[in-house]
Design a protein around this motif. Structure first.
Motif, PDB file in Angstrom:
ATOM      1  N   GLU A  27       0.820  -1.210   0.000  1.00 38.72           N
ATOM      2  CA  GLU A  27       0.000   0.000   0.000  1.00 38.72           C
ATOM      3  C   GLU A  27       0.857   1.264   0.000  1.00 38.72           C
ATOM      4  OE1 GLU A  27      -3.464  -0.078   2.532  1.00 38.72           O
ATOM      5  OE2 GLU A  27      -3.256  -2.233   2.840  1.00 38.72           O
ATOM      6  N   CYS A  28       1.959   1.246   0.774  1.00 44.42           N
ATOM      7  CA  CYS A  28       2.863   2.395   0.761  1.00 44.42           C
ATOM      8  C   CYS A  28       3.838   2.343  -0.409  1.00 44.42           C
ATOM      9  CB  CYS A  28       3.668   2.459   2.061  1.00 44.42           C
ATOM     10  SG  CYS A  28       2.653   2.751   3.523  1.00 44.42           S
ATOM     11  N   GLU A  29       3.988   1.133  -0.972  1.00 45.12           N
ATOM     12  CA  GLU A  29       4.909   0.900  -2.089  1.00 45.12           C
ATOM     13  C   GLU A  29       6.334   1.303  -1.708  1.00 45.12           C
ATOM     14  OE1 GLU A  29       3.329   2.828  -5.533  1.00 45.12           O
ATOM     15  OE2 GLU A  29       1.646   1.444  -5.702  1.00 45.12           O
ATOM     16  N   VAL A  30       6.804   0.798  -0.566  1.00 42.43           N
ATOM     17  CA  VAL A  30       8.170   1.031  -0.106  1.00 42.43           C
ATOM     18  C   VAL A  30       8.737  -0.280   0.400  1.00 42.43           C
ATOM     19  CG1 VAL A  30       7.782   3.462   0.515  1.00 42.43           C
ATOM     20  CG2 VAL A  30       7.396   1.663   2.233  1.00 42.43           C
ATOM     21  N   PHE A  31      10.081  -0.376   0.346  1.00 40.85           N
ATOM     22  CA  PHE A  31      10.790  -1.522   0.913  1.00 40.85           C
ATOM     23  C   PHE A  31      11.139  -1.197   2.361  1.00 40.85           C
ATOM     24  CE2 PHE A  31      11.673  -2.008  -3.622  1.00 40.85           C
ATOM     25  CZ  PHE A  31      11.328  -3.339  -3.802  1.00 40.85           C
ATOM     26  N   LEU A  59       7.174 -11.283  -8.931  1.00 46.18           N
ATOM     27  CA  LEU A  59       6.188 -10.605  -9.769  1.00 46.18           C
ATOM     28  C   LEU A  59       6.798 -10.239 -11.114  1.00 46.18           C
ATOM     29  CD1 LEU A  59       4.590  -8.159  -7.161  1.00 46.18           C
ATOM     30  CD2 LEU A  59       3.528 -10.190  -8.149  1.00 46.18           C
ATOM     31  N   PRO A  60       6.017 -10.312 -12.184  1.00 40.91           N
ATOM     32  CA  PRO A  60       6.515  -9.873 -13.495  1.00 40.91           C
ATOM     33  C   PRO A  60       6.900  -8.404 -13.446  1.00 40.91           C
ATOM     34  CG  PRO A  60       4.454 -11.089 -13.738  1.00 40.91           C
ATOM     35  CD  PRO A  60       4.642 -10.842 -12.270  1.00 40.91           C
ATOM     36  N   ALA A  61       7.817  -8.006 -14.306  1.00 40.08           N
ATOM     37  CA  ALA A  61       8.312  -6.627 -14.314  1.00 40.08           C
ATOM     38  C   ALA A  61       7.194  -5.630 -14.557  1.00 40.08           C
ATOM     39  CB  ALA A  61       9.406  -6.474 -15.378  1.00 40.08           C
ATOM     40  N   PHE A  62       6.256  -5.959 -15.459  1.00 37.19           N
ATOM     41  CA  PHE A  62       5.190  -4.994 -15.754  1.00 37.19           C
ATOM     42  C   PHE A  62       4.246  -4.836 -14.570  1.00 37.19           C
ATOM     43  CE2 PHE A  62       2.867  -8.848 -16.748  1.00 37.19           C
ATOM     44  CZ  PHE A  62       1.535  -8.541 -16.511  1.00 37.19           C
ATOM     45  N   ILE A  63       4.160  -5.853 -13.703  1.00 31.53           N
ATOM     46  CA  ILE A  63       3.345  -5.742 -12.503  1.00 31.53           C
ATOM     47  C   ILE A  63       4.058  -4.874 -11.468  1.00 31.53           C
ATOM     48  CG2 ILE A  63       2.352  -7.027 -10.567  1.00 31.53           C
ATOM     49  CD1 ILE A  63       0.802  -7.334 -13.121  1.00 31.53           C
ATOM     50  N   ASP A  65       5.952  -2.476 -12.068  1.00 24.06           N
ATOM     51  CA  ASP A  65       5.934  -1.084 -12.540  1.00 24.06           C
ATOM     52  C   ASP A  65       4.600  -0.393 -12.284  1.00 24.06           C
ATOM     53  OD1 ASP A  65       8.528  -1.232 -13.425  1.00 24.06           O
ATOM     54  OD2 ASP A  65       7.990  -1.801 -15.471  1.00 24.06           O
ATOM     55  N   ILE A  66       3.560  -1.163 -11.911  1.00 19.45           N
ATOM     56  CA  ILE A  66       2.247  -0.565 -11.659  1.00 19.45           C
ATOM     57  C   ILE A  66       2.258   0.123 -10.286  1.00 19.45           C
ATOM     58  CG2 ILE A  66      -0.200  -1.044 -11.308  1.00 19.45           C
ATOM     59  CD1 ILE A  66       0.103  -3.401 -13.224  1.00 19.45           C
ATOM     60  N   SER A  67       1.813   1.360 -10.275  1.00 17.98           N
ATOM     61  CA  SER A  67       1.801   2.148  -9.027  1.00 17.98           C
ATOM     62  C   SER A  67       0.377   2.513  -8.656  1.00 17.98           C
ATOM     63  CB  SER A  67       2.638   3.420  -9.206  1.00 17.98           C
ATOM     64  OG  SER A  67       2.509   4.262  -8.072  1.00 17.98           O
ATOM     65  N   SER A  68       0.137   2.662  -7.361  1.00 12.88           N
ATOM     66  CA  SER A  68      -1.180   3.098  -6.878  1.00 12.88           C
ATOM     67  C   SER A  68      -1.275   4.624  -6.853  1.00 12.88           C
ATOM     68  CB  SER A  68      -1.436   2.539  -5.472  1.00 12.88           C
ATOM     69  OG  SER A  68      -0.477   3.051  -4.554  1.00 12.88           O
ATOM     70  N   GLN A  69      -0.206   5.290  -7.276  1.00 10.36           N
ATOM     71  CA  GLN A  69      -0.165   6.750  -7.287  1.00 10.36           C
ATOM     72  C   GLN A  69      -0.414   7.269  -8.705  1.00 10.36           C
ATOM     73  OE1 GLN A  69       0.345   8.556  -4.427  1.00 10.36           O
ATOM     74  NE2 GLN A  69       0.422   6.617  -3.290  1.00 10.36           N
TER      75      GLN A  69
END
Length: 521
Positions: A27-31, A59-63, A65-69
Motif C-alpha cells: 500500500e505504501c509501495e516502499v521496501f 512478480l513480473p516486471a510490468f506488474i 511497474d504498476i503504481s497506486s499513485q
C-alpha cells in the motif's frame, strides 16, 4: 518499480542508513526491514498488507511497474471512471473527468478481484490464446512441411515425366533407326545384285574385245564369219539386258529420306513450358478457440451474480395448428432462422421467407442442436456431431454423449436426462466438469448467456435452473408459477438477452402440444 538483485530499506535510506530490505508494503509501495518494524508501529500503516521481497521479486516486471499513485498528480488512486475505464485521483476528477457521472470507489472495483469470475475468464483466455498460438504455429509448420513434401514430389514428377519422354523418344529413335537400316539394306542389296550381274557381263564383253582384235589378225574367213555371229549374239543379249533394266526403272535414283513426325516438330514449335505452377487454395482445417471481445471490461462491468438473474416474461408464442404435434426437439434464436431436429436430420429454416435453407443429415437421432457462427453441434445419447458449415465437414464426438447441447467460447455444454446432471466438454470431447443438484431433474435443453451462466430446462420438476460458469453452484430462476410446464428446450440470444423456452401443455382435448415463452434476462 523494476526488480533488482538487492532492495534497500526506504525508511533506513531516508535516515542515511543502507540496510537490505526484506519486506515490501503493497500500500505504501516502499521496501522496509521487518526487524526494525517502524512501519508496524505507525497507526496509519499498521494494518497495511506486506509481502516478502523474495515474493515481490517473483512478480513480473510490468506488474512491479504498476503504481497506486497517479502519475500526473502524485496522489493515490481513489476512484474509477467507468466511462473512460481508468483509475483516477481526486485531482483527476477536476482536471480530466468533470462531466463523468459513473465514478466508483476503487475499493469497490478491487474488492475480491482475485476471487472474481473474471480471473477464471482471463486464465481461460490466456490458456486458449496460448493454445491458439501453439496450434497456429503447429498448423503452419505442418503446412510448411507439407509444402516442402509437395515441392519434392513435384520435382520428382517433372523429372519422371522428362525421363518418360526421353525413354519414349529413345525407343522411337531406335525403332526408326532400325527401320532405316532395314530399308537401306534392302535398297543396297538390290543394287548390289544388279551391279554384280552388270560387272559379269562387262567382263564378258571386255574379254570379247580382246578376242575380236586377235580374231581380225589371225582368223580365217570362215572363222571370222562364225566369230562375228558369236559376238553379235553376246552383244545383243547384253543390250537386251540393259534395256530390260532401264525399262524396269532399275536405274532410277532411289534415295533414303527421313520425315520427322509433325507431332515431334510441334513440341519444338508449340510447347513453351514443361507445365504450370498453381497454388491450390482450400479452406483451412485449423480450428481456433474464439476469444472474448472487450475482455478488459469484465474487470469492471456489472456482471450479475447468480442471485441477480431474474428473467421477465415478455410474451407467449402461439404455435400454429399444423405444427402443434411435430414434437420438435430443439429451438434456437438466430437472426433469421430456427432449426428443428427430427428423423436423423437438422433443418435450418428461414422464417421470413418460410422456406428450408439447409438440411443436415446425420447417422444418429437429433436430440439437440447448438450453433456458434458457422459451427453446429448436434447431440445424441451415444455420440454428438460437430458440423462445420464452411466445408460441410462432420466430426463425431463419441465422448460427448448428451441430450441437450450448447456451444460457448469453444466449449460444449450438455445435459444427461438419465443421470440428472450437466457437464462441460472441450470441443475435442474432453470432459471439463460435471454438476448435479436436486433442483435439476430430467434436464433437457441447455443454453448460456453472454456471461457464461448455464441455463437448464429441468423438465420433470417444471424449472429453469442457472448453473454458474465454473459448474459449482446453481439457482432456480423460473418455476411452474412463472408458466413453466414440462420445459423441453431453451435458448438465449447473447446480444439482446432474449430467452425462449419451449414447453409442453395439454389442450382442451387432453392432447399434448407445444408452446413457447419469451423472457428478457
Amino acid at each position: 518499480m523494476a526488480s533488482s538483485s538487492m532492495h534497500v530499506c526506504t525508511i533506513c535510506q531516508d535516515g542515511g542508513i543502507t540496510n537490505k530490505a526484506d519486506t515490501w508494503c503493497t500500500e505504501c509501495e516502499v521496501f522496509i526491514v521487518e526487524t526494525v518494524k517502524p512501519h508496524r508501529r505507525s497507526r496509519i500503516s499498521k494494518n497495511h498488507k506486506t509481502m516478502s521481497v523474495e515474493d515481490y521479486q517473483k512478480l513480473p516486471a510490468f506488474i512491479q511497474d504498476i503504481s497506486s499513485q497517479c502519475i500526473d498528480h502524485n496522489k493515490k488512486y481513489e476512484l474509477y471512471c467507468s466511462v473512460h475505464a481508468c483509475p483516477c485521483c481526486v485531482q483527476c476528477i477536476t482536471d480530466k473527468h468533470p462531466k463523468c457521472q459513473d465514478l466508483k470507489p476503487m475499493s469497490d472495483i478491487l474488492k475480491q478481484v482475485k476471487s472474481s469470475a473474471s480471473v477464471e475468464l482471463f486464465e481461460k483466455d490466456l490458456k486458449d490464446m496460448k493454445e491458439n498460438l501453439d496450434n497456429a504455429v503447429q498448423y503452419l509448420k505442418s503446412r510448411i512441411s507439407t509444402s516442402n513434401i509437395k515441392k519434392t514430389k513435384a520435382v520428382e514428377e517433372i523429372r519422371s515425366m522428362k525421363k518418360s519422354i526421353v525413354d519414349y523418344l529413345n525407343k522411337l529413335e531406335q525403332q526408326i533407326i532400325a527401320d532405316l537400316g532395314h530399308e537401306h539394306k534392302k535398297l543396297i542389296s538390290n543394287m548390289d545384285t544388279i551391279v554384280q550381274q552388270l560387272e559379269k557381263r562387262a567382263s564378258q564383253i571386255g574379254k570379247m574385245q580382246g578376242d575380236f582384235l586377235k580374231m581380225t589378225q589371225y582368223a580365217t574367213e570362215l572363222q571370222m564369219y562364225f566369230g562375228l555371229k558369236e559376238i553379235e549374239t553376246t552383244t545383243s543379249e547384253a543390250a537386251k539386258y540393259i534395256e530390260t533394266l532401264e525399262s524396269g526403272n532399275h536405274f532410277d535414283d532411289k534415295n533414303l529420306e527421313i520425315n520427322i513426325s509433325s507431332h515431334l516438330r510441334s513440341i519444338l514449335e508449340n510447347v513453351e513450358s514443361f507445365g504450370d505452377i498453381n497454388i491450390n487454395t482450400t479452406v483451412s482445417t485449423l480450428r481456433l478457440k474464439t476469444g472474448r471481445k472487450d475482455q478488459a471490461q469484465h474487470l469492471t462491468s456489472n456482471i450479475p451474480g447468480i442471485e441477480q438473474i431474474k428473467p421477465t416474461l415478455l410474451r407467449r408464442l402461439i404455435i400454429q395448428e399444423e405444427f402443434k404435434f411435430l414434437g420438435s426437439e430443439t429451438c434456437l434464436i438466430l437472426s433469421d432462422a430456427v432449426t428443428l431436429g427430427q428423423k436423423n436430420e437438422t433443418v435450418l429454416v428461414d422464417i421470413e421467407k418460410n422456406k428450408i435453407i439447409q438440411t443436415i443429415k446425420l447417422s444418429h437421432y437429433c436430440n439437440g442442436v447448438a450453433s456458434d457462427k458457422n459451427l453446429f453441434v448436434i447431440s445424441c445419447i451415444g455420440a454428438s456431431t460437430l458440423v462445420n458449415r464452411n466445408d460441410n465437414s462432420h466430426t463425431i464426438l463419441k465422448a460427448a454423449s448428451t441430450h441437450g447441447i450448447a456451444l460457448f467460447d469453444g466449449y460444449i455444454y450438455g445435459t444427461n436426462v438419465f443421470q440428472n446432471n450437466v457437464f462441460c466438454y472441450k470441443s475435442t470431447g474432453e470432459l471439463m466438469w460435471t454438476f448435479m443438484h436436486t433442483d435439476i431433474y430430467k434436464p433437457g435443453g441447455i443454453t448460456l448467456d453472454k456471461n457464461g451462466f448455464v441455463y437448464i430446462a429441468s423438465s420433470k420438476n417444471n424449472r429453469i435452473v442457472v448453473v454458474s460458469p465454473d459448474g459449482k453452484t446453481c439457482k432456480t430462476i423460473l418455476s411452474e408459477a412463472d408458466g413453466i410446464k414440462d420445459p423441453l428446450t431453451i435458448d438465449i440470444n447473447k446480444e439482446t438477452g432474449m430467452m425462449i423456452v419451449a414447453c409442453e401443455i395439454n389442450d382442451d382435448n387432453y392432447k399434448i402440444c407445444h408452446t413457447a415463452l419469451i423472457f428478457k434476462t
